[in-house]
Scaffold this active site. Structure first.
Site, PDB file in Angstrom:
ATOM      1  N   LYS A 170      27.266  46.607  24.396  1.00 36.75           N
ATOM      2  CA  LYS A 170      28.397  47.215  25.102  1.00 36.75           C
ATOM      3  C   LYS A 170      29.519  47.466  24.089  1.00 36.75           C
ATOM      4  CE  LYS A 170      30.547  46.474  29.624  1.00 36.75           C
ATOM      5  NZ  LYS A 170      30.895  45.425  30.588  1.00 36.75           N
TER       6      LYS A 170
HETATM    7  O1  G3P Z   1      32.670  46.007  35.071  1.00 38.60           O
HETATM    8  C1  G3P Z   1      33.944  45.864  34.521  1.00 38.60           C
HETATM    9  C2  G3P Z   1      34.646  44.810  35.278  1.00 38.60           C
HETATM   10  O2  G3P Z   1      34.207  43.533  34.926  1.00 38.60           O
HETATM   11  C3  G3P Z   1      36.109  44.920  35.329  1.00 38.60           C
HETATM   12  O3  G3P Z   1      36.397  44.618  36.629  1.00 38.60           O
HETATM   13  O4  G3P Z   1      37.800  43.960  38.486  1.00 38.60           O
HETATM   14  O5  G3P Z   1      38.441  43.331  36.123  1.00 38.60           O
HETATM   15  O6  G3P Z   1      38.632  45.678  36.905  1.00 38.60           O
HETATM   16  P1  G3P Z   1      37.895  44.390  37.059  1.00 38.60           P
END
Ligand code: G3P
Length: 218
Positions: free
Chosen positions: A87
């Protein structure tokens, strides 16, 4: 549409995998830290543990931001297990590294994507997966799902082979909307996956069926 789980929590990964619908896992440095996984040796072991649970792509994120660092780190990660996808953040050296990984047959997931322009660049570099963060787009009062729709339209017109992996998915409705918008993959917390099960009429109907069965059996 494939279902990935977006966590580094082994119990949740096992629970989703046991459902029989899990196709892969995504992690990031914040999710690893949330589980208290620190230190290079522990991080490496954790990725291998995840790969041993799920038979599918497991995204492991580099923390280097310069080309040489990303390549060295990515090669080490890719060597851990056949399931590992490297990634890489959507930055200039990241794109250059994705092009290098593509040439060397190493699968990549381009992360922290917030625009169609970034999505075009990642596809040109040959990224295996592209991760637009829809929840974070919503947080800025824009529409994350419409970003997925735009990218899906562009990729179809241009014939790009990069898979659109909707990320930063926060709830079950996001999953349904991503399916309509043309996402190839959604990565979501376990709660959003389990939320798809829920409908009050299912609960009421099941209760009625079981009660009628009991009555008839008397
Ligand atoms: O897949 C990316 C994720 O882990 C970020 O999620 O909820 O932190 O925006 P969030």
């Amino acid at each position: 549409m494939l279902f990935f789980i977006d966590t580094a929590n082994l119990d949740q990964i096992k629970e989703a995998n046991d459902l029989g619908i899990l196709d892969g896992v995504t992690t990031n440095p914040s999710l690893m830290a949330k589980e208290g996984i620190t230190g290079q040796a522990n991080i490496i072991k954790h990725y291998v543990d995840i790969c041993n649970i799920v038979d599918g792509p497991v995204s492991a994120e580099v923390i280097s931001t310069d080309f040489n660092g990303i390549i060295e780190e990515g090669k080490r990660l890719a060597d851990l297990h056949d399931n590992i996808v490297v990634k890489v953040p959507m930055i200039k050296d990241g794109i250059k590294a994705i092009a290098w990984f593509t040439e060397h047959d190493i699968a990549t997931n381009c992360t922290l994507v917030f625009s169609a322009g970034q999505a075009i660049l990642a596809a040109k570099a040959g990224a295996t997966f592209l991760s637009p963060f829809i929840g974070r787009v919503d947080d800025t009062n824009w529409d994350g799902v419409s970003l997925i729709k735009d990218i899906a339209e562009i990729y179809a017109i241009q014939g790009y082979e990069t898979s659109i992996l909707a990320a930063s998915v926060r709830n079950s409705k996001h999953i349904v909307d991503c399916a309509k918008a043309g996402a190839d993959v959604v990565t979501c917390p376990l709660s959003a996956i389990l939320g798809l099960l829920k409908h009050p009429l299912t609960d009421i109907g099941l209760e009625q069926f079981l009660a009628d069965h009991q009555k008839a059996a008397k």
